[in-house]
Design a protein around this motif. Sequence first.
Motif, PDB file in Angstrom:
ATOM      1  N   PRO A 158       0.807  -1.227   0.000  1.00  0.00           N
ATOM      2  CA  PRO A 158       0.000   0.000   0.000  1.00  0.00           C
ATOM      3  C   PRO A 158       0.836   1.271   0.000  1.00  0.00           C
ATOM      4  CG  PRO A 158      -0.904  -1.588   1.543  1.00  0.00           C
ATOM      5  CD  PRO A 158       0.443  -2.111   1.118  1.00  0.00           C
ATOM      6  N   ILE A 159       1.969   1.252   0.700  1.00  0.00           N
ATOM      7  CA  ILE A 159       2.854   2.420   0.731  1.00  0.00           C
ATOM      8  C   ILE A 159       3.370   2.709  -0.674  1.00  0.00           C
ATOM      9  CG2 ILE A 159       5.004   3.355   1.679  1.00  0.00           C
ATOM     10  CD1 ILE A 159       4.564   1.433   4.085  1.00  0.00           C
ATOM     11  N   LEU A 160       3.794   1.660  -1.360  1.00  0.00           N
ATOM     12  CA  LEU A 160       4.262   1.780  -2.738  1.00  0.00           C
ATOM     13  C   LEU A 160       3.160   2.312  -3.646  1.00  0.00           C
ATOM     14  CD1 LEU A 160       6.245   1.082  -5.109  1.00  0.00           C
ATOM     15  CD2 LEU A 160       5.244  -1.220  -5.083  1.00  0.00           C
ATOM     16  N   TYR A 161       1.980   1.740  -3.532  1.00  0.00           N
ATOM     17  CA  TYR A 161       0.867   2.122  -4.416  1.00  0.00           C
ATOM     18  C   TYR A 161       0.478   3.586  -4.221  1.00  0.00           C
ATOM     19  CZ  TYR A 161      -3.689   2.214  -6.667  1.00  0.00           C
ATOM     20  OH  TYR A 161      -4.745   2.545  -7.482  1.00  0.00           O
ATOM     21  N   GLU A 162       0.306   3.999  -3.001  1.00  0.00           N
ATOM     22  CA  GLU A 162      -0.127   5.370  -2.735  1.00  0.00           C
ATOM     23  C   GLU A 162       0.924   6.385  -3.176  1.00  0.00           C
ATOM     24  OE1 GLU A 162      -3.287   5.090   0.894  1.00  0.00           O
ATOM     25  OE2 GLU A 162      -1.157   5.093   1.473  1.00  0.00           O
ATOM     26  N   TYR A 163       2.184   5.981  -3.152  1.00  0.00           N
ATOM     27  CA  TYR A 163       3.243   6.888  -3.605  1.00  0.00           C
ATOM     28  C   TYR A 163       3.155   7.115  -5.104  1.00  0.00           C
ATOM     29  CZ  TYR A 163       7.851   8.767  -4.686  1.00  0.00           C
ATOM     30  OH  TYR A 163       8.881   9.550  -5.158  1.00  0.00           O
ATOM     31  N   PHE A 164       3.064   6.041  -5.895  1.00  0.00           N
ATOM     32  CA  PHE A 164       3.128   6.231  -7.341  1.00  0.00           C
ATOM     33  C   PHE A 164       1.800   6.663  -7.957  1.00  0.00           C
ATOM     34  CE2 PHE A 164       1.836   1.714  -7.777  1.00  0.00           C
ATOM     35  CZ  PHE A 164       0.908   1.813  -8.799  1.00  0.00           C
ATOM     36  N   ILE A 165       0.687   6.291  -7.364  1.00  0.00           N
ATOM     37  CA  ILE A 165      -0.601   6.587  -8.002  1.00  0.00           C
ATOM     38  C   ILE A 165      -0.925   8.075  -7.938  1.00  0.00           C
ATOM     39  CG2 ILE A 165      -2.203   6.319  -6.058  1.00  0.00           C
ATOM     40  CD1 ILE A 165      -2.614   4.808  -9.603  1.00  0.00           C
ATOM     41  N   LYS A 166      -0.450   8.758  -6.917  1.00  0.00           N
ATOM     42  CA  LYS A 166      -0.764  10.187  -6.792  1.00  0.00           C
ATOM     43  C   LYS A 166      -0.082  11.014  -7.880  1.00  0.00           C
ATOM     44  CE  LYS A 166       2.877  11.163  -3.377  1.00  0.00           C
ATOM     45  NZ  LYS A 166       3.736  11.922  -4.310  1.00  0.00           N
ATOM     46  N   ASP A 167       1.003  10.521  -8.432  1.00  0.00           N
ATOM     47  CA  ASP A 167       1.716  11.233  -9.489  1.00  0.00           C
ATOM     48  C   ASP A 167       1.421  10.657 -10.871  1.00  0.00           C
ATOM     49  OD1 ASP A 167       2.971  12.995  -7.705  1.00  0.00           O
ATOM     50  OD2 ASP A 167       4.562  11.543  -7.288  1.00  0.00           O
ATOM     51  N   THR A 168       0.444   9.763 -10.943  1.00  0.00           N
ATOM     52  CA  THR A 168       0.066   9.147 -12.212  1.00  0.00           C
ATOM     53  C   THR A 168      -1.095   9.918 -12.832  1.00  0.00           C
ATOM     54  OG1 THR A 168       0.739   6.960 -11.424  1.00  0.00           O
ATOM     55  CG2 THR A 168      -0.749   7.029 -13.319  1.00  0.00           C
ATOM     56  N   ALA A 169      -0.985  10.214 -14.120  1.00  0.00           N
ATOM     57  CA  ALA A 169      -2.069  10.911 -14.813  1.00  0.00           C
ATOM     58  C   ALA A 169      -3.371  10.143 -14.650  1.00  0.00           C
ATOM     59  CB  ALA A 169      -1.723  11.072 -16.286  1.00  0.00           C
ATOM     60  N   GLU A 170      -4.464  10.878 -14.526  1.00  0.00           N
ATOM     61  CA  GLU A 170      -5.754  10.243 -14.244  1.00  0.00           C
ATOM     62  C   GLU A 170      -6.116   9.196 -15.284  1.00  0.00           C
ATOM     63  OE1 GLU A 170     -10.392  11.591 -13.349  1.00  0.00           O
ATOM     64  OE2 GLU A 170      -8.769  13.065 -13.290  1.00  0.00           O
ATOM     65  N   ASN A 171      -5.803   9.466 -16.547  1.00  0.00           N
ATOM     66  CA  ASN A 171      -6.157   8.517 -17.605  1.00  0.00           C
ATOM     67  C   ASN A 171      -5.246   7.297 -17.654  1.00  0.00           C
ATOM     68  OD1 ASN A 171      -3.855   9.700 -18.631  1.00  0.00           O
ATOM     69  ND2 ASN A 171      -4.737  10.227 -20.607  1.00  0.00           N
ATOM     70  N   GLN A 172      -4.204   7.274 -16.789  1.00  0.00           N
ATOM     71  CA  GLN A 172      -3.294   6.133 -16.725  1.00  0.00           C
ATOM     72  C   GLN A 172      -3.419   5.355 -15.421  1.00  0.00           C
ATOM     73  OE1 GLN A 172      -0.893   5.021 -19.156  1.00  0.00           O
ATOM     74  NE2 GLN A 172      -2.279   6.297 -20.373  1.00  0.00           N
ATOM     75  N   GLN A 173      -4.235   5.851 -14.504  1.00  0.00           N
ATOM     76  CA  GLN A 173      -4.310   5.230 -13.177  1.00  0.00           C
ATOM     77  C   GLN A 173      -4.893   3.817 -13.217  1.00  0.00           C
ATOM     78  OE1 GLN A 173      -6.380   7.984 -10.611  1.00  0.00           O
ATOM     79  NE2 GLN A 173      -4.579   9.281 -10.343  1.00  0.00           N
ATOM     80  N   LYS A 174      -5.908   3.622 -14.024  1.00  0.00           N
ATOM     81  CA  LYS A 174      -6.509   2.282 -14.133  1.00  0.00           C
ATOM     82  C   LYS A 174      -5.493   1.288 -14.693  1.00  0.00           C
ATOM     83  CE  LYS A 174     -10.125  -0.562 -14.144  1.00  0.00           C
ATOM     84  NZ  LYS A 174     -10.824  -0.993 -12.909  1.00  0.00           N
ATOM     85  N   LYS A 175      -4.766   1.702 -15.714  1.00  0.00           N
ATOM     86  CA  LYS A 175      -3.767   0.834 -16.334  1.00  0.00           C
ATOM     87  C   LYS A 175      -2.669   0.460 -15.343  1.00  0.00           C
ATOM     88  CE  LYS A 175      -0.153   0.812 -19.880  1.00  0.00           C
ATOM     89  NZ  LYS A 175       0.496   1.582 -20.977  1.00  0.00           N
ATOM     90  N   ARG A 176      -2.151   1.443 -14.624  1.00  0.00           N
ATOM     91  CA  ARG A 176      -1.037   1.177 -13.717  1.00  0.00           C
ATOM     92  C   ARG A 176      -1.489   0.380 -12.489  1.00  0.00           C
ATOM     93  NH1 ARG A 176       3.213   5.840 -12.835  1.00  0.00           N
ATOM     94  NH2 ARG A 176       4.630   4.068 -12.964  1.00  0.00           N
ATOM     95  N   THR A 177      -2.736   0.572 -12.099  1.00  0.00           N
ATOM     96  CA  THR A 177      -3.269  -0.238 -11.004  1.00  0.00           C
ATOM     97  C   THR A 177      -3.361  -1.694 -11.419  1.00  0.00           C
ATOM     98  OG1 THR A 177      -4.526   1.628 -10.095  1.00  0.00           O
ATOM     99  CG2 THR A 177      -5.251  -0.586  -9.472  1.00  0.00           C
ATOM    100  N   LEU A 178      -3.846  -1.932 -12.635  1.00  0.00           N
ATOM    101  CA  LEU A 178      -3.946  -3.308 -13.129  1.00  0.00           C
ATOM    102  C   LEU A 178      -2.560  -3.911 -13.309  1.00  0.00           C
ATOM    103  CD1 LEU A 178      -5.709  -5.633 -14.062  1.00  0.00           C
ATOM    104  CD2 LEU A 178      -5.747  -4.615 -16.362  1.00  0.00           C
ATOM    105  N   GLN A 179      -1.598  -3.113 -13.723  1.00  0.00           N
ATOM    106  CA  GLN A 179      -0.235  -3.622 -13.885  1.00  0.00           C
ATOM    107  C   GLN A 179       0.313  -4.182 -12.573  1.00  0.00           C
ATOM    108  OE1 GLN A 179       1.758  -0.129 -15.496  1.00  0.00           O
ATOM    109  NE2 GLN A 179       2.006  -1.138 -17.479  1.00  0.00           N
ATOM    110  N   ILE A 180       0.133  -3.442 -11.505  1.00  0.00           N
ATOM    111  CA  ILE A 180       0.685  -3.901 -10.229  1.00  0.00           C
ATOM    112  C   ILE A 180      -0.074  -5.116  -9.715  1.00  0.00           C
ATOM    113  CG2 ILE A 180      -0.688  -2.367  -8.734  1.00  0.00           C
ATOM    114  CD1 ILE A 180       1.791  -1.943  -7.036  1.00  0.00           C
TER     115      ILE A 180
END
Length: 221
Positions: A39-61
Amino acid sequence: MILSRSRLEILSKWPHLASYWHFISATVLTVNNYPEEIPILYEYFIKDTAENQQKKRTLQIQEAIFKSSGLCGLPRVINSLTSLKSVIPEHLKQREMIRDSERNYQTDGSQLFSKVYGKVTQRVLGNMRMAYPDLPYYATNCLYGPLFSPTEGLEAKETCMVIVAALVPQNVKPQLKGHLKGALNCGATQEEVESVCELTKLITHWCEDDKNNKSNEEITI
């Protein structure tokens, strides 16, 4: 806690892994049995991820953690995915299965296995068969088929990078050697593969230091 902000900044700026560091890191943490760090890792990178890329990067992890189950065991993956779920916003959660429960993935598995191992495919299958007759079937039909071959979350190259990251901490040199070459066969560059190995070693070192510190505390008590 292993992932301080300064360490996360180091990982996020890792050479050649700008698009991959987050799910590679999640894989390494899972293999080393540190689900509480996900969760620490996820919350760090998702806040700086463009909104239109958040779903993709969430699925990647999620897919990286899930695919590592064939390499480090299902219990660790369950714990990591459960820990991750607690911080994924509702609108980014995966609601439907990626894999088709009615599909036969045998062909997909065989094709990916051949792509990874290239001209030594038959030799690898033969060695596995001699070790135990069921091994080739399990590898191609159960791992490379339904687990590794789907590309909705991770492409073949990215899956191979995850496999390398999962193998490095386990000190399984014969398998790692094959998958270092396999990652190249699937489109990764030499620099990317080397960077995956170095990032993996660093996170594993952090994990080992933490375990040693905890052991010393227990001895002191």
